[in-house]
Design an enzyme around this catalytic site. Structure first.
Site, PDB file in Angstrom:
ATOM      1  CB  CYS A  49       0.214  13.254   2.859  1.00  0.00           C
ATOM      2  SG  CYS A  49       1.274  12.604   4.157  1.00  0.00           S
ATOM      3  CG  HIS A  91      -1.859   1.013   1.430  1.00  0.00           C
ATOM      4  ND1 HIS A  91      -3.212   0.789   1.410  1.00  0.00           N
ATOM      5  CD2 HIS A  91      -1.721   2.344   1.637  1.00  0.00           C
ATOM      6  CE1 HIS A  91      -3.857   1.940   1.607  1.00  0.00           C
ATOM      7  NE2 HIS A  91      -2.981   2.883   1.746  1.00  0.00           N
ATOM      8  CG  ASN A 120      -4.246   6.303  -1.052  1.00  0.00           C
ATOM      9  OD1 ASN A 120      -3.715   5.333  -0.519  1.00  0.00           O
ATOM     10  ND2 ASN A 120      -5.230   6.968  -0.464  1.00  0.00           N
ATOM     11  CG  HIS A 151       0.265   6.821   1.097  1.00  0.00           C
ATOM     12  ND1 HIS A 151      -0.296   7.592   2.087  1.00  0.00           N
ATOM     13  CD2 HIS A 151      -0.629   5.830   0.875  1.00  0.00           C
ATOM     14  CE1 HIS A 151      -1.472   7.086   2.437  1.00  0.00           C
ATOM     15  NE2 HIS A 151      -1.693   6.023   1.729  1.00  0.00           N
TER      16      HIS A 151
END
Lengths: 340, 267
Positions: free
Chosen positions: B208, B175, B217, B177
């Site tokens: 963020c 995952h 993301n 960013h």
């Protein structure tokens, strides 16, 4: 992410992270932090040369015409960041590229720092002579792996363009001036669509054969992905040693860093980039262009690779030029840092 | 938006979070959303359940999969949910036991795997430890999150090497960013190491909270573009994905963070 409230206080500022956590700090030329060394991914080159194309490729694609003194100041700032190659301008007709109309003044006006090279684009013999008269000590020629692109861009076939470049490069070598060769559309063409690795190899080999010391393979419209980068490089590397190759990735589809990582894994250690990701894409209005030097340095630093470049100083130069062209930076690192 | 994403063929769409609206006002309508979406066959709609109360509410609203959020940083856990990592895992245990009894799969997230906004550097060993605990407690998959996007491919590699010694790679997801523009390169590294599950967000939604103005993301469109280019099958209808991204950006009155969307919509 979890239940993070929208406002977070008391966390480390980006500046603090940079000071205390070297894994995202600047690389010190010639020295590797043990943490960086431990993180060094095996199979990657130890040193990566960054070729900064912001003042030329970047500004060329910016709508706002930047005054000569700003261009000079911009290049002077870049000269103090540790970058070893900065592409200054293009000796092309101002009718075609108005942004580069002040090529002679810029070339004469910049401070040439020792240890830094300042190549200029010279599309033909006339441009070459002007460049030399203005003090250029390195030149570049721009070919393409697509016939249609060559025709639309410089109004001649690939073969015709190679003949022109041969004249230029011969003259350059005669004066001990190194020549770099660019191959555009290496991973795709806005007119022809997909481009075969064989064609890229053929054009690259030609440029290398006429005397270019380095061939920069450009994903001109940023359509490439790691798979197509790998296939293209595999083909080109059969004819040209990786030490004579560079990649020039555009970030139009967000693929640039992934493509660059792939190239590094294959042994390429010269990468072109533009501070702040200057320059859009003339083929996709509103889209981004060059990969941002700041984001590239961030990745290379994190990989423990030596670049000799000071990320902070590059960000300062980026901030300067963005204010001058009145645009927000395309660099994610710069975006994250200025607001933190 | 969720219905459009379902039409695009995404196999898993995280629908909402059963968290108190006091903390996350955007998710206040979690019950209505979960009940209101069209549940396409073959698509999973997990929801976040930070505590047992949330879990119970989620199940009552028809949730068939839940997620829990751990972290590889003590300080982050303290600031985020006001307890230590071990205490948070004890709380999750209650959820896991109940979910197991009800036949509901649980996905575990580990935040801060490549760096923490409070602690800075995070050791791969710590990430492996937390991942192992969550996996052995019953999570079917562990999603490793570079929460503040500071990671780079080498660090991703080191972290995954450590975690893969404790958790099989088939049970791992990344995952990433994109706060520092590294997400796709980090994801590529993870794929090279055998990870085959990747989290992303259409249009790169979400900023963020630790770097105001920065992105969050990885954009699903940019991820799918790379995967398709690599010849990796995703099952996603790219055109419909772009439409979903366009739809939500208009609704939020914001520009997309996806480079692919920026490039294609203007051609």
């Amino acid at each position: 992410m979890g239940n993070v409230p929208s406002a977070v206080k008391h966390c480390l500022s980006y500046q603090q992270l940079l000071r205390e956590h070297l894994w995202i700090a600047d690389a010190v030329p010639g020295a590797l932090d043990p943490a960086q060394e431990a993180s060094q991914v095996s199979g990657l080159p130890e040193y990566v040369k960054i070729v900064e194309v912001g003042p030329r490729d970047g500004l060329q694609n910016e709508k706002v015409i930047v005054p000569t003194d700003i261009k000079i100041e911009f290049i002077n700032q870049l000269s103090q960041t540790g970058l070893s190659v900065i592409e200054v301008t293009s000796f092309v007709s101002s009718k075609w590229v108005p942004q580069m109309a002040d090529h002679t003044e810029v070339m004469k006006g910049i401070r040439q720092y020792p240890g830094v090279r300042y190549p200029v684009l010279t599309p033909n013999l006339q441009g070459f002579h002007r460049a030399v008269a203005a003090g250029a000590t390195e030149i570049s020629v721009f070919g393409a792996a697509s016939e249609s692109f060559s025709k639309k861009n410089i109004n001649c076939s690939i073969e015709e363009s190679m003949e022109k470049f041969e004249e230029v490069v011969k003259s350059a070598r005669h004066l001990n001036i190194p020549a770099r060769g660019y191959v555009s559309c290496a991973l795709g063409c806005p007119y022809e669509g997909s481009i075969t690795p064989q064609k890229v190899t053929e054009v690259s080999k030609r440029l290398y054969g006429i005397g270019c010391y380095e061939i920069s393979l450009g994903d001109t419209i940023g359509v490439g992905t790691p798979g197509s980068m790998k296939t293209m490089l595999e083909s080109v590397m059969k004819e040209i040693p990786p030490t004579a190759l560079a990649v020039h990735c555009h970030d139009t589809y967000g693929q640039a860093l992934a493509n660059i990582l792939t190239a590094l894994q294959m042994g390429i250690n010269v990468v072109d980039s533009a501070v702040s990701g200057l320059g859009g894409c003339p083929y996709a209005k509103g889209a981004s262009g060059n990969v941002a030097t700041e984001d590239l340095i961030y990745m290379l630093n994190g990989l423990g690779l030596n670049t000799g470049v000071d990320l902070h100083k590059v960000m300062e130069a980026g901030d300067f030029i963005c204010k001058a062209v009145n645009k927000t930076t395309n660099s994610k690192v710069a975006q994250a840092s200025y607001y933190a | 938006m969720i219905d459009m994403l379902s039409e695009a063929g995404l196999p898993v769409i995280e629908a909402t979070s059963f968290v108190s609206p006091k903390w996350v006002p955007q998710m206040a309508d979690h019950i209505e959303v979960l009940k209101g979406i069209q549940k396409f066959p073959g698509i999973n709609y997990p929801v976040l359940t930070p505590n047992f109360k949330g879990y119970q509410a989620a199940v009552a609203a028809g949730a068939k999969e839940v997620s829990i959020f751990g972290a590889a940083s003590e300080l982050f856990t303290k600031k985020n949910i006001n307890c230590s990592i071990d205490e948070s895992l004890q709380r999750f245990d209650q959820i896991l036991k109940a979910a197991q009894a009800a036949g509901i799969p649980v996905r575990g997230y580990v935040s801060c795997v490549l760096g923490c906004p409070y602690e800075g550097k995070i050791s791969p060993a710590k990430v492996a430890e937390v991942s192992k605990k969550m996996y052995s407690m019953g999570c079917y998959e562990i999603s490793l999150g570079d929460t503040i996007g500071v990671g780079t491919p080498g660090i991703m590699k080191d972290m995954l090497s450590a975690v893969m010694q404790e958790v099989p790679v088939a049970a791992l997801a990344v995952h990433c960013h994109d706060t520092y523009g590294q997400a796709l390169a980090n994801t590529l590294m993870a794929l090279q190491m055998g990870v085959s599950v990747v989290d992303s967000s259409v249009a790169g939604l979400g900023g963020c909270p630790y770097a105001q103005g920065a992105s969050g993301n990885l954009a699903t469109e940019d991820l799918v573009y790379m995967l398709e280019g690599l010849g990796i099958h995703t099952g996603v209808n790219f055109q419909k994905l772009l439409e979903a991204g366009n739809f939500i950006c208009q609704a939020l009155n914001r520009k997309t963070s996806s480079k692919v969307a920026q490039a294609t919509c203007k051609l």
